[in-house]
Write a protein that holds these residues in place. Structure first.
Motif, short mmCIF file in Angstrom:
data_model
loop_
_atom_site.label_atom_id
_atom_site.label_comp_id
_atom_site.label_asym_id
_atom_site.label_seq_id
_atom_site.Cartn_x
_atom_site.Cartn_y
_atom_site.Cartn_z
N TYR A 21 42.94 34.50 30.59
CA TYR A 21 42.46 34.53 29.22
C TYR A 21 43.24 34.71 28.23
N ARG A 22 44.51 35.60 28.37
CA ARG A 22 45.59 35.27 27.27
C ARG A 22 46.30 34.01 27.53
N LEU A 23 46.34 33.32 28.46
CA LEU A 23 46.73 32.03 28.45
C LEU A 23 46.00 30.80 28.02
N GLY A 24 44.77 31.24 27.39
CA GLY A 24 43.93 30.58 26.72
C GLY A 24 43.13 29.72 27.91
N ASP A 25 42.74 30.15 28.86
CA ASP A 25 41.77 29.73 29.97
C ASP A 25 40.62 30.61 30.52
N PRO A 26 39.54 31.03 29.66
CA PRO A 26 38.69 31.86 29.96
C PRO A 26 37.65 31.38 31.13
N ASP A 27 37.75 30.21 31.23
CA ASP A 27 36.90 29.64 32.49
C ASP A 27 37.48 30.31 33.73
N THR A 28 38.80 30.20 33.97
CA THR A 28 39.47 30.48 35.23
C THR A 28 39.27 32.12 35.07
N ALA A 29 39.59 32.88 34.14
CA ALA A 29 39.57 34.22 34.00
C ALA A 29 38.20 34.76 34.55
N LEU A 30 37.02 34.17 34.00
CA LEU A 30 35.70 34.87 34.24
C LEU A 30 35.54 35.47 35.81
N PRO A 31 35.62 34.39 36.70
CA PRO A 31 35.23 35.10 37.96
C PRO A 31 36.03 36.10 38.65
N TYR A 32 37.48 36.27 37.99
CA TYR A 32 38.49 37.17 38.51
C TYR A 32 37.78 38.57 37.69
N LEU A 33 37.39 38.49 36.64
CA LEU A 33 36.87 39.84 35.93
C LEU A 33 35.47 40.20 36.44
N GLU A 34 34.73 39.27 36.90
CA GLU A 34 33.41 39.50 37.37
C GLU A 34 33.47 40.31 38.85
N ARG A 35 34.41 39.78 39.49
CA ARG A 35 34.83 40.34 40.98
C ARG A 35 35.36 41.78 40.56
N ALA A 36 36.29 41.83 39.69
CA ALA A 36 36.66 43.26 39.02
C ALA A 36 35.92 44.07 38.88
N TYR A 37 35.11 43.79 38.08
CA TYR A 37 33.84 44.69 37.48
C TYR A 37 33.07 45.11 38.58
N ALA A 38 32.60 43.95 39.57
CA ALA A 38 31.74 44.58 40.70
C ALA A 38 32.49 45.62 41.45
N GLY A 39 33.59 45.60 41.75
CA GLY A 39 34.64 46.49 42.59
C GLY A 39 34.78 47.66 41.85
#
Length: 578
Positions: free
Chosen positions: A504-522
């Motif tokens: 996300y900081r690198l300006g790529d929220p599309d790539t960031a989203l699935p990682y953050l969704e998995r992180a929040y689930a766990g």
């Protein structure tokens, strides 16, 4: 056992057929009579047989990925659900959850009425913390008349502190559409009542259970839930009544005996509770874990004497559970027997309860005004248990901080590290303390020293990478560090959060989203929630962002990251989308 497709007799027959072919010298080459024949569309041709044999042999060699892929390829060719089931079996041995999920979904597509793939998908969803996905799979199974065990799922969700409102609403919707005579209607209603009660809707839950009692008054599961809900409401009389009714229906179910003991304790009838616990112990042959659980129960109800009576016989065993000493130490401390408590605490061996016991010991000394003795005790414990030195030092640092003696804590840390410069745990601790003090240079130096000694320290890689990403600097290096950590621990929620945040900081929220969704689930904590909300907002998913924000505001009493996000993005609280 490795998966096998072709029985040994069939393999033997194939080999025998080859060996039984009479040898003849080669003749002149003949024209292939099948050269112009159409391809084989049905049955097992040479290519199909080769694929299956390759998969079978790969499984026997332990190459379960290749076996799975072979079976999936054959299933695609022949459309046989049994082959996809075989693939799923091989994938389970592979320990590759992504491959297993692919096999399970392909199995479900080929055999939509089968229970196996639904159960597998539900289990996989739970493993990754996807409670809604797990419920969806169980509901599909229940719709087909299978055993979805929705009540068991609800109990697990409550125990694991899952976010309950969406699960509760999904079950309510399912019940609205399910005919009352459906074989799984009762199970779904029990599950819904459990989630309603756990969500604070106790009246709705009790009304639902009352209706179920009228329809199926002889269901022991119903009375067990009613007893448990009454206990949670501290209604000992109702709990005792429900437990007795359940015990009359299922006299061998020890859960009702336990519920009855709990009810008697709530009513202040300690002697009656002890009679029930004696029954439990006799029935379960003096089980150690049961003694411990019952002792905790008595301690929760401020009844230390029966708790002590339950625990003391465990000391004479050859394999005394370490937590026994911890509990006995707590009982002695509550009675003002400080030195006796210390003896119990110091008998806890290295393991899960070791640090908790020393923490209790030093807190007890501190409360008694004997803080110098607490320091001496920890120093002595470091000598007795050198393998636990890092943990004991961290504990002493924490205690000094609590007393406002941070400079003494720093000095202790420096002194111990001077003698053990390679102690990664203490160096990491010093790095985190430096970060809290705003000293990023010291944090970086310590973490790089950890990595110099241990390049594969995922904790240090992630901490350094996340620090850079969070400060929005050296982002390429941040991503590289976090990706290395991710390779080492691909399912670690903290690392997944860092990876998403760096993208996300690198300006790529599309790539960031699935990682953050998995992180929040766990790891559903407030910091990960803040990251996920910000990325959803940046992608224009405003409704989802606001829904998650509302969940976070309800769920987390302390939420500095979310408060900071709201200061930066006040429109998250507005009714209109910007």
């Amino acid at each position: 056992m490795p998966p096998r497709l072709l029985p040994p007799l069939l393999l033997s027959a194939l080999l025998a057929a080859c060996q039984g072919t009479p040898f003849a010298p080669p003749g002149p080459p003949l024209e292939d009579p099948l050269a112009s024949a159409p391809p084989v569309a049905h049955g097992l041709d040479a290519a199909g047989l080769a694929t299956l044999l390759t998969a079978e042999l790969a499984g026997q060699r332990g190459d379960y990925r290749r076996a799975t892929e072979g079976y999936l390829s054959a299933a695609e060719r022949y459309g046989d659900p049994a082959l996809v089931e075989r693939a799923a079996l091989a994938a389970r041995f592979s320990e590759d959850t992504a491959l297993l999920e692919e096999a399970a979904r392909r199995w479900q597509e080929r055999a939509p009425e089968a229970e196996g793939p639904q159960r597998l998908l539900a289990s996989l969803a739970l493993q990754r913390g996807d409670w809604e996905g797990a419920l969806a799979a169980r509901l599909a199974l229940s719709t087909q008349g299978g055993q979805g065990d929705l009540a068991g799922f609800a109990e697990l969700a409550i125990e694991e502190d899952a976010y309950l409102p969406p699960l509760r609403e999904r079950l309510r919707g399912f019940l609205d559409e399910l005919p009352a005579g459906h074989p799984r209607h009762h199970d779904a209603a029990l599950a819904t009542a459990l989630l309603e009660a756990a969500s604070g809707e106790r009246l709705a839950a009790e009304a639902r259970l009352a209706r179920l009692a009228e329809a199926r008054p002889d269901d022991p599961a119903l009375w067990l839930i009613r007893a448990q809900l009454a206990l949670e409401a501290h209604d000992g009389t109702a709990a005792r009544r429900a437990a007795r009714r359940g015990l009359s229906l299922a006299p061998d179910d020890s859960r009702f005996t336990l519920a009855l003991a709990q009810a008697e304790l709530q009513l202040g009838n300690v002697a009656a509770a002890e009679a029930q616990t004696e029954t439990l112990l006799a029935y379960h042959d003096e089980h150690q874990e049961l003694r411990l659980a019952l002792a905790r129960l008595y301690l929760e109800h401020d009844a230390p004497a029966p708790a002590r009576r339950l625990l003391l016989p465990l000391i004479d065993a050859d394999d005394t559970p370490p937590v026994t000493y911890l509990l006995l130490g707590g009982i002695a401390a509550a009675d003002g027997e400080v030195d006796n408590a210390l003896l119990y605490y110091r008998q806890v061996p290295p393991g899960d309860a070791f640090l908790a016991a020393r923490l209790q010991a030093v807190r007890l000394l501190d409360e008694a005004g004997r803080f110098d003795e607490a320091h001496a005790l920890l120093a002595e414990e470091r000598r007795r248990h050198p393998g636990q030195s890092s943990q004991l030092t961290s504990l002493e640092v924490e205690l000094l901080d609590e007393r406002g003696q941070s400079s003494e804590a720093d000095a202790l840390l420096e002194r111990i590290l001077a003698g053990t410069p390679g102690d990664a745990e203490l160096r990491y601790l010093r790095a985190m303390r430096a970060y809290q003090a705003g000293d990023v240079a010291t944090l970086e130096a310590d973490l790089r020293e950890v990595l110099r000694r241990d390049p594969d320290n995922a904790l240090a890689l992630n901490a350094l990478g996340y620090t850079f990403a969070d400060e929005n600097r050296r982002l390429d290096e941040a991503l590289e560090l976090i990706e290395r950590a991710h390779e080492l621990e691909p399912d670690n929620p903290a690392i997944l959060d860092s990876l998403g945040w760096a993208h996300y900081r690198l300006g790529d929220p599309d790539t960031a989203l699935p990682y953050l969704e998995r992180a929040y689930a766990g790891m559903p904590d407030q910091e990960v929630a803040a990251h996920l909300i910000e990325v959803l907002w940046a992608l224009g998913h405003h409704d989802e962002a606001r829904a998650l924000l509302q969940e976070a505001l309800e769920r987390f009493a302390t939420r500095p990251r979310i408060d900071d996000l709201l200061r930066r993005q006040p429109s998250l609280l507005d009714g209109d989308t910007p």
